[in-house]
Design an enzyme around this catalytic site. Structure first.
Site, PDB file in Angstrom:
ATOM      1  N   TYR A  96      -1.499  -0.611  10.756  1.00 54.78           N
ATOM      2  CA  TYR A  96      -1.772  -1.234   9.447  1.00 54.78           C
ATOM      3  C   TYR A  96      -0.588  -1.015   8.504  1.00 54.78           C
ATOM      4  O   TYR A  96      -0.056  -1.947   7.910  1.00 54.78           O
ATOM      5  CB  TYR A  96      -3.060  -0.645   8.839  1.00 54.78           C
ATOM      6  N   SER A 106       0.834  -1.201   0.000  1.00 56.93           N
ATOM      7  CA  SER A 106       0.000   0.000   0.000  1.00 56.93           C
ATOM      8  C   SER A 106       0.867   1.249   0.000  1.00 56.93           C
ATOM      9  O   SER A 106       1.970   1.259   0.562  1.00 56.93           O
ATOM     10  CB  SER A 106      -0.869  -0.031   1.260  1.00 56.93           C
ATOM     11  N   LYS A 158       2.371  -3.663   6.830  1.00 54.64           N
ATOM     12  CA  LYS A 158       2.758  -3.777   5.411  1.00 54.64           C
ATOM     13  C   LYS A 158       4.266  -3.580   5.254  1.00 54.64           C
ATOM     14  O   LYS A 158       4.920  -4.269   4.476  1.00 54.64           O
ATOM     15  CB  LYS A 158       2.011  -2.741   4.561  1.00 54.64           C
TER      16      LYS A 158
HETATM   17  P1  NAD Z   1     -10.944  -7.272   1.396  1.00 54.36           P
HETATM   18  O1  NAD Z   1     -11.166  -7.224   2.866  1.00 54.36           O
HETATM   19  O2  NAD Z   1     -12.118  -7.091   0.503  1.00 54.36           O
HETATM   20  O3  NAD Z   1     -10.222  -8.645   0.993  1.00 54.36           O
HETATM   21  C1  NAD Z   1      -9.317  -9.295   1.844  1.00 54.36           C
HETATM   22  C2  NAD Z   1      -9.753 -10.745   1.945  1.00 54.36           C
HETATM   23  O4  NAD Z   1      -8.851 -11.438   2.794  1.00 54.36           O
HETATM   24  C3  NAD Z   1     -11.146 -10.921   2.526  1.00 54.36           C
HETATM   25  O5  NAD Z   1     -11.903 -11.726   1.660  1.00 54.36           O
HETATM   26  C4  NAD Z   1     -10.913 -11.609   3.876  1.00 54.36           C
HETATM   27  O6  NAD Z   1     -11.957 -12.507   4.201  1.00 54.36           O
HETATM   28  C5  NAD Z   1      -9.596 -12.312   3.634  1.00 54.36           C
HETATM   29  N1  NAD Z   1      -8.773 -12.541   4.830  1.00 54.36           N
HETATM   30  C6  NAD Z   1      -8.432 -11.635   5.778  1.00 54.36           C
HETATM   31  N2  NAD Z   1      -7.648 -12.207   6.703  1.00 54.36           N
HETATM   32  C7  NAD Z   1      -7.471 -13.502   6.317  1.00 54.36           C
HETATM   33  C8  NAD Z   1      -6.757 -14.600   6.844  1.00 54.36           C
HETATM   34  N3  NAD Z   1      -6.062 -14.479   7.986  1.00 54.36           N
HETATM   35  N4  NAD Z   1      -6.794 -15.773   6.202  1.00 54.36           N
HETATM   36  C9  NAD Z   1      -7.502 -15.913   5.039  1.00 54.36           C
HETATM   37  N5  NAD Z   1      -8.198 -14.902   4.494  1.00 54.36           N
HETATM   38  C10 NAD Z   1      -8.178 -13.724   5.122  1.00 54.36           C
HETATM   39  O7  NAD Z   1      -9.811  -6.198   1.069  1.00 54.36           O
HETATM   40  P2  NAD Z   1      -9.266  -5.668  -0.325  1.00 54.36           P
HETATM   41  O8  NAD Z   1      -9.646  -4.248  -0.445  1.00 54.36           O
HETATM   42  O9  NAD Z   1      -9.617  -6.612  -1.410  1.00 54.36           O
HETATM   43  O10 NAD Z   1      -7.706  -5.698  -0.025  1.00 54.36           O
HETATM   44  C11 NAD Z   1      -6.867  -6.762  -0.443  1.00 54.36           C
HETATM   45  C12 NAD Z   1      -5.446  -6.460  -0.012  1.00 54.36           C
HETATM   46  O11 NAD Z   1      -5.024  -5.221  -0.582  1.00 54.36           O
HETATM   47  C13 NAD Z   1      -5.271  -6.307   1.500  1.00 54.36           C
HETATM   48  O12 NAD Z   1      -4.059  -6.917   1.891  1.00 54.36           O
HETATM   49  C14 NAD Z   1      -5.179  -4.803   1.704  1.00 54.36           C
HETATM   50  O13 NAD Z   1      -4.413  -4.465   2.841  1.00 54.36           O
HETATM   51  C15 NAD Z   1      -4.495  -4.370   0.414  1.00 54.36           C
HETATM   52  N6  NAD Z   1      -4.781  -2.969   0.058  1.00 54.36           N
HETATM   53  C16 NAD Z   1      -6.083  -2.573  -0.095  1.00 54.36           C
HETATM   54  C17 NAD Z   1      -6.380  -1.227  -0.373  1.00 54.36           C
HETATM   55  C18 NAD Z   1      -7.807  -0.772  -0.501  1.00 54.36           C
HETATM   56  O14 NAD Z   1      -8.050   0.432  -0.405  1.00 54.36           O
HETATM   57  N7  NAD Z   1      -8.788  -1.644  -0.751  1.00 54.36           N
HETATM   58  C19 NAD Z   1      -5.329  -0.309  -0.527  1.00 54.36           C
HETATM   59  C20 NAD Z   1      -4.006  -0.750  -0.386  1.00 54.36           C
HETATM   60  C21 NAD Z   1      -3.749  -2.096  -0.090  1.00 54.36           C
END
Ligand code: NAD
Ligand code: UDP
Length: 334
Positions: free
Chosen positions: A148, A124, A152
């Site tokens: 958070y 991120s 990362k």
């Molecule tokens: P999201 O919450 O929709 O998807 C994450 C998924 O991981 C979920 O389906 C959740 O059930 C699963 N999960 C969480 N912990 C788990 C575990 N211990 N074991 C198995 N599954 C697990 O989030 P997203 O927006 O799709 O984000 C995906 C990744 O991208 C994350 O790592 C997030 O930190 C990163 N990210 C997201 C954003 C954003 O704004 N959406 C920005 C930067 C980085």
């Protein structure tokens, strides 16, 4: 390729599953459904005409991961699974380190045991902390300002160390800016539980009449209209960026940090205006105080992604709003 998507039923994972599958990759999802639902499997099948196997489990379950890698003959992992709410991470830091850092250690152990050494990691822009200059390139100093972001950053350091220790690792840390929008079908998108903490889903719920007004967190920033500026990137562009990263890792070993952003900043007021146009609805707002920890502006220098991945974001803010609105209406019908 045979690709395992941890967190594959989530927001970015599900869109990436569509893109990879349409490019001919075999995709297996691995998720504990803590922030998503298995109903997305039916939707993915509807969009792609393909069936996606789901292994329901936690990434901290190293044995289950090992079995999944072995039984599906996986050669590449994209690691989306993790907790992602900045505010919550301040209240529950241990949960964040356990899920994100411990989860990644478990994944690396399972991958090492199975000799699967190609990994794309969801990082991120938050790893850059308070911007010292803009646009942010990958050489900008890192220094996250909340648990958070620090989770990362710790993970990136582990990945870099793993790659230095063994030339067989091929790892890309993709530093996402602000992913928004939805698949063009309107069938998958971001559907947060409870009140959204991010701007785009909040605006969508106000436009839909589910919330009375948007609170704009500060209009006295040193930005053109005083409101916060971010680099919003369409989730389908982001998904395509993952496909490009897989191609890149075919011919590159080592650890690579790469920004995925558009390079363009958009303010809160500009986003409100674009959403009103896309939805043809009102988006009432009031200006409130600044949100603690927010930066005035944050946008990417996307040059490295263009050079290494041969990838550029191409969708506009108007398209981001239109697809979000289309998805919002599907959610309402449900
Ligand atoms: P999201 O919450 O929709 O998807 C994450 C998924 O991981 C979920 O389906 C959740 O059930 C699963 N999960 C969480 N912990 C788990 C575990 N211990 N074991 C198995 N599954 C697990 O989030 P997203 O927006 O799709 O984000 C995906 C990744 O991208 C994350 O790592 C997030 O930190 C990163 N990210 C997201 C954003 C954003 O704004 N959406 C920005 C930067 C980085
Ligand atoms: N924002 C806002 N009202 C909201 C949510 C967000 O004014 O209800 C602003 C926030 O201050 C920031 C921008 O919108 O300037 C993007 O915030 P978001 O939480 O979506 O992303 P991040 O700050 O994590 O980049």
């Amino acid at each position: 390729m045979k690709v395992l998507l941890t967190g594959g039923t989530g927001y970015i994972g599900s869109h990436t599953a569509v893109v990879l599958s349409q490019l001919g990759h075999e995709v297996v999802l691995y998720d504990n459904l803590s922030n998503s639902r298995d109903a997305v499997l039916k939707t993915l099948a509807k969009i792609t005409g393909r069936h996606f196997p789901l292994v329901r489990g936690d990434v901290r379950d190293t044995e289950l991961l090992r079995n999944a890698l072995a039984s599906y003959g996986i050669d590449t992992v994209i690691h989306f699974a993790g907790l992602k709410a900045v505010g919550e991470s301040v209240v529950k830091p241990i949960d964040y380190y356990a899920n994100n850092v411990q989860g990644t250690i478990s994944l690396l152990q399972a991958m090492q045991a199975q000799q699967v050494k190609t990994l794309v990691f969801s990082s991120s822009a938050t790893v850059y902390g308070q911007p010292q200059y803009l646009p942010l390139d990958e050489n900008h100093p890192t220094g996250a300002t909340n648990p958070y972001g620090r989770s990362k950053l710790h993970i990136e350091e582990m990945l870099s160390d793993a790659a230095s220790s063994d030339a067989d690792w091929r790892i890309a840390s993709l530093r996402y800016f602000n992913p928004v929008g939805a698949h063009e079908s309107g069938l998958i998108g971001e559907n947060p539980n409870g009140a959204p903490s991010n701007l785009m889903p909040y605006i969508a719920q106000v436009a839909a009449g589910q919330r009375s007004e948007l609170r704009i967190f500060g209009n006295d920033y040193p930005t053109p209209d005083g409101t916060g500026v971010r680099d919003y990137i369409h989730v389908m562009d982001l998904a395509e960026g993952h496909a490009a990263a897989l191609k890149f890792l075919n011919q590159a070993s080592g650890w690579h940090a790469i920004n995925l952003g558009t390079g363009k900043g958009c303010s809160v007021l500009e986003m409100v205006c674009a959403f009103k146009k896309a939805s043809n609805r009102q988006v009432p707002y009031r200006v409130d105080t600044r949100r603690i920890g927010d930066v005035a502006a944050c946008y990417a220098n996307p040059t490295k992604a263009a050079e290494l991945l041969n990838w550029k974001a191409k969708r506009t803010v108007d398209e981001m709003c239109a697809s979000t609105w289309q998805f919002q209406q599907t959610v309402e019908i449900e």
